[in-house]
Design a protein around this motif. Structure first.
Motif, PDB file in Angstrom:
ATOM      1  N   ARG A  97      29.500   9.808   4.204  1.00  0.00           N
ATOM      2  CA  ARG A  97      30.127   8.988   5.242  1.00  0.00           C
ATOM      3  C   ARG A  97      30.347   9.883   6.463  1.00  0.00           C
ATOM      4  N   PHE A  98      30.153   9.311   7.652  1.00  0.00           N
ATOM      5  CA  PHE A  98      30.171  10.097   8.884  1.00  0.00           C
ATOM      6  C   PHE A  98      31.232   9.528   9.824  1.00  0.00           C
ATOM      7  N   TYR A  99      32.291  10.323  10.067  1.00  0.00           N
ATOM      8  CA  TYR A  99      33.353   9.945  11.008  1.00  0.00           C
ATOM      9  C   TYR A  99      33.216  10.831  12.251  1.00  0.00           C
ATOM     10  N   TRP A 100      32.901  10.207  13.370  1.00  0.00           N
ATOM     11  CA  TRP A 100      32.842  10.953  14.631  1.00  0.00           C
ATOM     12  C   TRP A 100      34.153  10.727  15.373  1.00  0.00           C
ATOM     13  N   ILE A 101      34.951  11.786  15.485  1.00  0.00           N
ATOM     14  CA  ILE A 101      36.238  11.726  16.179  1.00  0.00           C
ATOM     15  C   ILE A 101      36.002  12.184  17.617  1.00  0.00           C
ATOM     16  N   ASN A 118      26.363   1.666  23.506  1.00  0.00           N
ATOM     17  CA  ASN A 118      25.018   2.017  23.984  1.00  0.00           C
ATOM     18  C   ASN A 118      24.411   3.150  23.174  1.00  0.00           C
ATOM     19  N   LEU A 119      25.240   4.138  22.831  1.00  0.00           N
ATOM     20  CA  LEU A 119      24.751   5.272  22.051  1.00  0.00           C
ATOM     21  C   LEU A 119      24.319   4.835  20.656  1.00  0.00           C
ATOM     22  N   THR A 120      25.136   4.033  19.993  1.00  0.00           N
ATOM     23  CA  THR A 120      24.786   3.579  18.642  1.00  0.00           C
ATOM     24  C   THR A 120      23.543   2.691  18.661  1.00  0.00           C
ATOM     25  N   LYS A 121      23.395   1.897  19.705  1.00  0.00           N
ATOM     26  CA  LYS A 121      22.190   1.050  19.817  1.00  0.00           C
ATOM     27  C   LYS A 121      20.931   1.889  19.961  1.00  0.00           C
ATOM     28  N   ARG A 122      21.018   2.962  20.770  1.00  0.00           N
ATOM     29  CA  ARG A 122      19.855   3.841  20.963  1.00  0.00           C
ATOM     30  C   ARG A 122      19.466   4.519  19.654  1.00  0.00           C
ATOM     31  N   LEU A 134      27.259  -4.089  14.271  1.00  0.00           N
ATOM     32  CA  LEU A 134      28.259  -3.211  14.873  1.00  0.00           C
ATOM     33  C   LEU A 134      29.611  -3.904  14.753  1.00  0.00           C
ATOM     34  N   LYS A 135      30.562  -3.272  14.072  1.00  0.00           N
ATOM     35  CA  LYS A 135      31.880  -3.876  13.876  1.00  0.00           C
ATOM     36  C   LYS A 135      32.923  -3.178  14.745  1.00  0.00           C
ATOM     37  N   LEU A 136      33.702  -3.983  15.452  1.00  0.00           N
ATOM     38  CA  LEU A 136      34.763  -3.446  16.306  1.00  0.00           C
ATOM     39  C   LEU A 136      36.109  -3.654  15.631  1.00  0.00           C
ATOM     40  N   GLY A 137      36.859  -2.558  15.503  1.00  0.00           N
ATOM     41  CA  GLY A 137      38.192  -2.648  14.915  1.00  0.00           C
ATOM     42  C   GLY A 137      39.237  -2.146  15.878  1.00  0.00           C
ATOM     43  N   ASN A 138      40.406  -1.798  15.351  1.00  0.00           N
ATOM     44  CA  ASN A 138      41.494  -1.285  16.184  1.00  0.00           C
ATOM     45  C   ASN A 138      41.198   0.176  16.536  1.00  0.00           C
ATOM     46  N   ASN A 139      40.732   0.404  17.759  1.00  0.00           N
ATOM     47  CA  ASN A 139      40.342   1.744  18.213  1.00  0.00           C
ATOM     48  C   ASN A 139      39.308   2.393  17.292  1.00  0.00           C
ATOM     49  N   LYS A 140      38.358   1.594  16.863  1.00  0.00           N
ATOM     50  CA  LYS A 140      37.241   2.164  16.103  1.00  0.00           C
ATOM     51  C   LYS A 140      36.028   1.250  16.214  1.00  0.00           C
ATOM     52  N   VAL A 141      34.858   1.865  16.072  1.00  0.00           N
ATOM     53  CA  VAL A 141      33.587   1.149  15.993  1.00  0.00           C
ATOM     54  C   VAL A 141      32.914   1.634  14.727  1.00  0.00           C
ATOM     55  N   SER A 142      32.437   0.720  13.899  1.00  0.00           N
ATOM     56  CA  SER A 142      31.785   1.132  12.653  1.00  0.00           C
ATOM     57  C   SER A 142      30.468   0.388  12.473  1.00  0.00           C
ATOM     58  N   THR A 143      29.556   1.039  11.774  1.00  0.00           N
ATOM     59  CA  THR A 143      28.244   0.464  11.488  1.00  0.00           C
ATOM     60  C   THR A 143      27.595   1.301  10.394  1.00  0.00           C
ATOM     61  N   LYS A 144      26.308   1.084  10.165  1.00  0.00           N
ATOM     62  CA  LYS A 144      25.538   1.942   9.263  1.00  0.00           C
ATOM     63  C   LYS A 144      24.590   2.775  10.122  1.00  0.00           C
ATOM     64  N   VAL A 152      33.223   5.588  14.569  1.00  0.00           N
ATOM     65  CA  VAL A 152      33.651   6.322  15.769  1.00  0.00           C
ATOM     66  C   VAL A 152      35.091   5.938  16.048  1.00  0.00           C
ATOM     67  N   THR A 153      35.944   6.935  16.214  1.00  0.00           N
ATOM     68  CA  THR A 153      37.352   6.668  16.505  1.00  0.00           C
ATOM     69  C   THR A 153      37.940   7.878  17.230  1.00  0.00           C
TER      70      THR A 153
END
Length: 535
Positions: A97-101, A118-122, A134-144, A152-153
């Motif tokens: 699992r990859f968490y980019w802080i 844009n970065l995740t789409k590229r 692409l899922k948007l949460g509370n101050n986070k973006v998550s995907t595969k 990303v948080t």
């Protein structure tokens, strides 16, 4: 917090070797960095290319890149660099699992949301796995990403992780307050931390309870971390492993921080007083290892060198700089000044002043000599430039930069045999250097070997060179040397290059208010478009 394996490194891709040596498998990666450091390899093993190709056309492109790579280097892992080392870690099952802080607080995260998307789409465009939700949460973006969970948080919203993890930190994380503001040419010489190591260490200890392996990258190479902040990596190491500090050491850090703050307020005399007091306190302090003490002294002396030079006290600056090198010779490196940043910005006067500053304080600095040579070459003072490069080669015959400069001079002066010999030496030092491929193309163009020049231009593009001059030269040659296959290749890669490069450069040049340069760039693309239409 478990920190048996905590390592300080210079270049961030060295982290992969550490993870491999420790035989880590299926751990979460927590990556504190201003940059994602994930990029797909250009050349893949044949079996992997067959499995991951999206179409027959895509397979052909991938295999062509693989064969080109193998012509120069039989190890595909030689593609490893600071911008792609997380990819092989995920591919080989080290990272599950990859968490980019990303840097900054909650507000900065929200303002960066568009850039994150844009970065995740590229990245997902190049990803052979089809899951693109692409899922948007509370101050986070998550995907595969590459089939693994990717989030990303920011550090304040990051989840508390209690199981063992890989903790991977870049010192530049402390120096950009948002991924929207990661331009190295913005605020040259005026960058300051948005968070200090003491506060970041506290947050790390709160959030990540079991770091089975921790790597901290200085990232001075390339100018990502200004060298005056290099010691922040050592301080972070100390605060994670040895904190709390005693009152004496905390006082030294307080004086350092106040000295830096006063410098940015232009209170230079008070800043120097604080830093000298910190030096005095550190010299008498007995509870740091010799290595950390020397690194800390070099850090303080570098600030004293920088401020003294700013005040016009050049003799004092040289004295302080010599103490920097005595305490930590690693400060004698390419990015120990802002010359290359000014160079990339087109400010040759400021770049020249930076190189001359280092040369005044340290005449044996290889990179300052090369920088001075590059300035002279740009001004077509070939003899003076040659002298600087030759001095540099005598200091470091294993380095590439002076050879690139010498080859450029000899091509400009039509001393083609000399240029050929230099490029041959350079090929042995670094087979994949795109600058060498471009110069070899220029050399062959001058010799009349137009087909060979085109092939070399193509190889430079395949190895990642992005330069409008490459396409300008290639399409001009194609008007004479007709070749439908090469024309199609350059036309296809030019469209991608133009779309991405012009978009990024336009944004950058508008921010920098360099409208003349933007006009020249637009006119350059128009000329190439005209040549393509006439083909």
């Amino acid at each position: 917090m478990y920190n048996k394996n905590l390592t300080l490194i210079e270049d961030h891709h060295q982290a992969l070797k550490i993870w491999q040596k420790l035989k880590i498998k299926n751990l979460s990666l927590v990556h504190l960095d201003s940059h994602i450091d994930f990029g797909f390899y250009r050349a893949k093993p044949v079996r992997q290319a067959l499995e991951e190709a999206k179409s027959l056309k895509d397979l052909k492109r991938q295999l062509e890149k693989t064969l080109l790579h193998l012509r120069y280097q039989d190890d595909l892992e030689a593609q490893l660099n600071i911008g792609n080392y997380i990819y092989p870690a995920m591919r080989d099952g080290i990272v599950d699992r990859f968490y980019w802080i990303i840097p900054g607080n909650n507000e900065k995260f929200k303002s960066s949301l568009k850039d994150i998307k844009n970065l995740t789409k590229r990245l997902k465009f190049q990803d052979h796995y089809k899951d693109r939700v692409l899922k948007l949460g509370n101050n986070k973006v998550s995907t595969k990403l590459y089939g693994r969970y990717f989030e990303v948080t920011d550090i304040f919203s990051a989840p508390k992780i209690e199981e063992p993890i890989i903790l991977d930190i870049d010192v530049d994380y402390l120096l950009f307050d948002s991924i929207k503001n990661i331009s190295l040419t913005k605020n040259i010489g005026r960058r300051k931390p948005w968070i200090y190591p003491d506060r970041l260490a506290e947050l790390i200890k709160e959030k990540f309870l079991k770091a089975g392996c921790t790597t901290i990258a200085y990232s001075v190479n390339g100018g990502f971390t200004p060298i005056e902040y290099k010691f922040f990596g050592d301080e972070l190491y100390l605060r994670i492993t040895k904190s709390p500090f005693d009152k004496t050491l905390e006082r030294i850090f307080y004086l350092r921080n106040r000295g830096i703050d006063r410098y940015f307020k232009n209170d230079f005399d008070l800043s120097i007083a604080d830093l000298n007091e910190a030096v005095g306190g550190l010299r008498g302090y007995k509870y740091l290892s010799a290595g950390f003490k020397s690194s800390f002294l070099a850090h303080l002396y570098f600030w004293l060198f920088r401020i003294s030079w700013k005040m016009g006290k050049k003799k004092y600056a040289r004295k302080y700089y010599q103490k920097v090198i005595e305490n930590d010779p690693s400060y004698r490196c390419k990015d120990n000044n802002n010359g290359w940043l000014y160079w990339s910005k087109g400010n040759l006067k400021s770049a020249s002043d930076e190189f001359k500053k280092i040369n005044f304080c340290d005449p044996k600095d290889y990179y300052a000599l090369c920088g001075m040579g590059d300035i002279l070459l740009r001004h077509r003072k070939y003899k003076d430039a040659e002298d600087k490069y030759i001095k540099a080669v005598r200091l470091k015959p294993e380095e590439k930069q002076a050879f690139l400069g010498l080859a450029s001079i000899y091509i400009c002066l039509n001393k083609l045999r000399k240029a050929e010999n230099i490029l041959s030496r350079l090929k042995k030092i670094e087979p994949f250097n795109t600058g060498r491929l471009i110069l070899e193309a220029e050399l062959n163009k001058k010799k009349g070997n137009l087909k060979k020049a085109l092939i070399l231009y193509k190889e430079s593009v395949m190895f990642g060179a992005g330069n409008i001059k490459i396409y300008d030269n290639a399409f001009k040659i194609l008007r004479v040397e007709k070749d439908k296959g090469l024309f199609k290749y350059f036309e296809h890669s030019y469209k991608i290059f133009k779309k991405n490069f012009y978009k990024n450069q336009k944004k950058f040049l508008l921010e920098e208010k360099r409208l003349n340069q933007l006009d020249r760039l637009a006119n350059g693309f128009k000329k190439i478009d005209k040549i393509i239409n006439l083909y």
